[in-house]
Write an enzyme that holds these catalytic residues in place. Structure first.
Site: not given
Length: 353
Positions: A71, A73, A127, A330
């Site tokens: 992904h 993103d 995603e 993250h």
């Protein structure tokens, strides 16, 4: 600033370039345009696009086809752009999850004009947000033929270790009921929150399975992740809900997992709110075995859910393998080892060349 991608540059430098093109979920167009432009310049690939997902394929007539997916993103930027390098570490939003994996896939697409197996490269959007917007899911509905293959590698961060398949997940609400009454006359009611105690005792005593699937040991888990109840500060509540999350191994279907939770809480009202199936690692397949040999190391089970589940629903065995560290995903100081990106690229090239 130009957003053109130079696929001839070092994979670490390419990762930094991709990281610096912001692509928070829902805002991937600029990066998708750059990926498409770079791939269309490669004459050995057929390139298609659906929304912000780009798919490139070799058409060599090989006996096997593998899918390499990632992904494009990221989660929202947290003051961690542009990227920066400190020693062997590249810092920036999406470095680990999973633009380093995307860079590896792009390098493979450029370098492998005649791979040993036909290859499909999938770069998809959304995603990191709600499942219904997932670009891979959209492709599976709109153009499943674009995803056809014998084996898939999802370039999710695994710190350079093969993680086979993934766990399934479901959430359910276990409901206890009572009878409302004024708390000053509580004996006239039945407290639904108190009635939830047996539910918690069942969870406390629950013994998780450790099944071995395709040679990998999975560790299941059934846990309370929320509890709600109460009407007012002077009312005996007539309803309480314990939300439980079941992480199950890929030897169970989603339906079998629901049946198991229903059996565990026999006698209670159980309402299922959502769920996603697990995925088998498929490491016994010859193309998967060749991948394990080329990559090296000891594969481990994926203790979590990833989009390999979607490949499983399409009948394609899949693994997770990427240079990023999932523990850094993250985070504000998210980073990736440049040497690990290069090693991942080398091992993938060895497998496909």
């Amino acid at each position: 600033m130009s957003t053109r991608l130079d696929l001839a540059q070092d994979v670490g430098a390419l990762t930094a370039r991709i990281v610096d093109i912001e692509s928070v979920s829902g805002g991937e167009k600029t990066l998708a345009d750059a990926v498409e432009e770079a791939l269309r310049a490669l004459p050995h690939l057929t390139v298609d696009r659906d929304g912000e997902a780009v798919v490139a394929r070799t058409r060599l007539g090989r006996d096997e086809r593998v899918v390499i997916a990632g992904h494009i993103d990221t989660v929202p930027v947290a003051g961690n752009l542009p990227s920066r390098v400190e020693g062997d570490l590249l810092y920036g939003c999406g470095t680990s999850d999973m633009k380093s994996g995307v860079a590896v896939a792009l390098k493979l697409a450029a370098a492998l004009e005649a791979p040993s197996r036909d290859v499909t490269y999938v770069f998809y959007d959304c995603e990191e947000i709600e499942a219904e917007r997932n670009g891979l899911l959209r492709l599976s509905r709109n153009r499943p033929d674009w995803l056809a293959g014998d084996f898939a590698v999802l370039m999710e961060p695994t710190d350079g270790t093969i993680e086979g398949g993934c766990q399934g997940t479901l959430r359910a609400q276990v409901v206890t009921r009572g009878k409302r009454a004024h708390s000053a006359r509580s004996w006239l009611g039945i407290n639904a929150i108190h009635a939830a105690r047996p539910v918690l005792e069942i969870l406390e005593a629950y013994e998780a399975r450790l099944p071995v699937v395709d040679g990998l040991e999975y560790h299941e888990g059934l846990n309370a992740v929320g509890i709600s109840g109460g009407v007012a500060g002077n009312v005996i509540p007539d309803e309480c809900t314990v939300t439980v999350n079941y992480r199950f191994a890929p030897d169970l279907s989603l339906e079998a997992a629901r049946e198991h939770v229903t059996e565990v809480f026999d006698g209670f009202e159980v309402r299922f709110t959502d769920g996603a199936p697990a995925a088998r690692p498929g490491l016994t397949h010859p193309v998967a075995a060749a991948f394990v040999t080329a990559v090296g190391g000891v594969p481990r089970a994926k203790l979590g859910w990833t989009d390999v589940s979607l490949f499983s629903t399409l009948g394609i065995p899949a693994v997770n393998y990427g240079p990023g560290d999932p523990n850094l995903a993250h985070q504000r100081d998210e980073h990736v080892s440049l040497s690990k990106i290069a090693d991942c690229e080398h091992r993938m090239l060895t497998w496909l060349a």
